[in-house]
Design a protein around this motif. Sequence first.
Motif, PDB file in Angstrom:
ATOM      1  N   ARG A   1       4.375 -11.419   0.323  1.00 33.13           N
ATOM      2  CA  ARG A   1       5.660 -11.851   0.873  1.00 33.13           C
ATOM      3  C   ARG A   1       6.843 -11.094   0.289  1.00 33.13           C
ATOM      4  N   SER A   2       6.589 -10.129  -0.581  1.00 34.86           N
ATOM      5  CA  SER A   2       7.659  -9.313  -1.146  1.00 34.86           C
ATOM      6  C   SER A   2       7.112  -7.928  -1.458  1.00 34.86           C
ATOM      7  N   ARG A   3       7.980  -7.037  -1.896  1.00 36.13           N
ATOM      8  CA  ARG A   3       7.616  -5.633  -2.109  1.00 36.13           C
ATOM      9  C   ARG A   3       6.439  -5.504  -3.059  1.00 36.13           C
ATOM     10  N   LEU A   4       5.581  -4.520  -2.802  1.00 35.87           N
ATOM     11  CA  LEU A   4       4.471  -4.230  -3.694  1.00 35.87           C
ATOM     12  C   LEU A   4       4.934  -3.291  -4.800  1.00 35.87           C
ATOM     13  N   SER A   5       4.371  -3.465  -5.968  1.00 32.04           N
ATOM     14  CA  SER A   5       4.675  -2.585  -7.094  1.00 32.04           C
ATOM     15  C   SER A   5       3.499  -1.683  -7.447  1.00 32.04           C
ATOM     16  N   LEU A   6       2.292  -2.052  -7.009  1.00 29.30           N
ATOM     17  CA  LEU A   6       1.098  -1.298  -7.400  1.00 29.30           C
ATOM     18  C   LEU A   6      -0.039  -1.579  -6.440  1.00 29.30           C
ATOM     19  N   ALA A   7      -0.875  -0.567  -6.225  1.00 31.33           N
ATOM     20  CA  ALA A   7      -2.152  -0.741  -5.531  1.00 31.33           C
ATOM     21  C   ALA A   7      -3.162   0.179  -6.204  1.00 31.33           C
ATOM     22  N   ALA A   8      -4.359  -0.342  -6.509  1.00 27.43           N
ATOM     23  CA  ALA A   8      -5.355   0.433  -7.257  1.00 27.43           C
ATOM     24  C   ALA A   8      -6.751   0.149  -6.744  1.00 27.43           C
ATOM     25  N   PHE A   9      -7.575   1.191  -6.638  1.00 28.27           N
ATOM     26  CA  PHE A   9      -8.978   1.035  -6.272  1.00 28.27           C
ATOM     27  C   PHE A   9      -9.772   0.484  -7.450  1.00 28.27           C
ATOM     28  N   SER A  10     -10.810  -0.292  -7.140  1.00 29.91           N
ATOM     29  CA  SER A  10     -11.773  -0.696  -8.154  1.00 29.91           C
ATOM     30  C   SER A  10     -12.586   0.524  -8.577  1.00 29.91           C
ATOM     31  N   PRO A  11     -13.252   0.479  -9.734  1.00 24.77           N
ATOM     32  CA  PRO A  11     -14.014   1.645 -10.197  1.00 24.77           C
ATOM     33  C   PRO A  11     -15.074   2.129  -9.209  1.00 24.77           C
ATOM     34  N   ASP A  12     -15.663   1.202  -8.411  1.00 25.03           N
ATOM     35  CA  ASP A  12     -16.670   1.627  -7.443  1.00 25.03           C
ATOM     36  C   ASP A  12     -16.074   1.940  -6.078  1.00 25.03           C
ATOM     37  N   GLY A  13     -14.769   1.767  -5.917  1.00 27.76           N
ATOM     38  CA  GLY A  13     -14.107   2.097  -4.667  1.00 27.76           C
ATOM     39  C   GLY A  13     -14.287   1.095  -3.550  1.00 27.76           C
ATOM     40  N   LYS A  14     -14.932  -0.047  -3.812  1.00 28.34           N
ATOM     41  CA  LYS A  14     -15.205  -1.025  -2.763  1.00 28.34           C
ATOM     42  C   LYS A  14     -14.065  -2.021  -2.552  1.00 28.34           C
ATOM     43  N   ARG A  15     -13.189  -2.137  -3.550  1.00 25.92           N
ATOM     44  CA  ARG A  15     -12.106  -3.110  -3.464  1.00 25.92           C
ATOM     45  C   ARG A  15     -10.779  -2.458  -3.840  1.00 25.92           C
TER      46      ARG A  15
END
Length: 456
Positions: free
Chosen positions: A193-207
């Motif tokens: 509901r507000s601005r994102l500050s970060l997005a990161a892949f899990s180590p296996d790339g699935k999440r």
Amino acid sequence: RPAPLASPRLAFASARPPFVSETMRVPVVTLGGTVVTNLTVDPTSSLEDCQSQLCKAVGHRLGNVTGVADLRARVFHGGAELSTDRPLAAASISEGSPLTLVVTAGSRVVSASSDGTARVWNSDNGTLLQTLGTVGWQKRVTLQKGALIAGREVCSAAFSPDGTMVLTASADCTAKLWSTGSGELLQTLSGHRSRLSLAAFSPDGKRVLTTSDDGTAKIWSVECGCCEHTLKGHSYELRGAVWSPDGKMVLTSSEDRSAKIWCVHSGKCLQTLKGHRWAVLSVAFSPDGKLALTSSEDRTAKIWRVETGECLQTLKAQGPKVLSAVFSPDGRLVLTASLNPVAQIWHVETGKCLHTLKGHTNTVHSALFSPDGKRVITGSVDKDAKIWSVDSGECLHTLSGHSGPLRTATFSPEGKLVLTASTDHTAKVWCATTGELMHTLKGHQDALATAAFMPH
């Protein structure tokens, strides 16, 4: 834009074994577990014999990549890389045994900017390969579904572990997944509901893990783009988040003066780390996942035991606000960056400061270890980056050339290059050994928020 090139040839050279057997089907998957093809082969086949089928899989996965001739492909089974001339049967591969295909397109860099785009570059020659998103700004604050949106700037950008996707986080409350090769938008992750500050892949790339100013973090499925868990518990904006090395836990920090450890499987909070007197600005796991590290506006960094939530060390840094703190690759040291012009190296077990890295003339925004742990790179508001010796604390090189403050500075995966990102609308690639400027990545129309290398 150059015309699409023909399907890449993977350089697998070998002699075929003399014996023959029945055919079998062998699935080929990405690091994230997505099946990209099924090889129909006999047990005597080698990777050289499978070249045409593998090339087709690579082309489908990466699309028409500019400069596709520099594609690099590696195939693994059970964690071990396969020799190109060894029969599949000799590597204990049978019907249904999955092979993991890891493909990288030379040396790539992704940058994120307030101009509303992320861009993919060839760091070997500095050419622009893809522009992800549309240049534009939303200067006025608007109300959308009860959420305040300050603009469309891209706040973070990172490659997936296998290099085939780029993940961006934006002030428009969404994260997006893009094809590295074609630039195609694959998924839009909407729900904050507000601005994102970060997005990161899990180590296996699935999440994917996202954090937002709405006080929550979310865990998403890469395959379907659906939200698996919303991590609620912090009472103010989130400032940092990171995956554990095994991908089973997430660590978040907030302006509510706490950090929290979450179970990825259940979405439940396992530990709340309390002890800081002001906002917790960054978090990190140790390489073995047994320790957590936090940095705060209260001038300290703290080391915690993950299993119990016990605080083991409090590192009292020089000056106000410890902006970031990270572990060394071997987990023995901690590196902190402060609002004042210094970074500091600490011993984890004793909590003793080993070196204070002095030389910058303004705030040190970014401080990271090299992959081998022998050097440190710092980036500052004074427009310079510096490379330091971990053993002596001596400054080895000063990287000068930006006309604006640095936002990030980082080593390449093999430690031979350095990447810096600045508010001057550019990123620069440097030789980590000599400090020489190699390429300036020009094209963005506003300040850069971050830049990152593609993993191996």
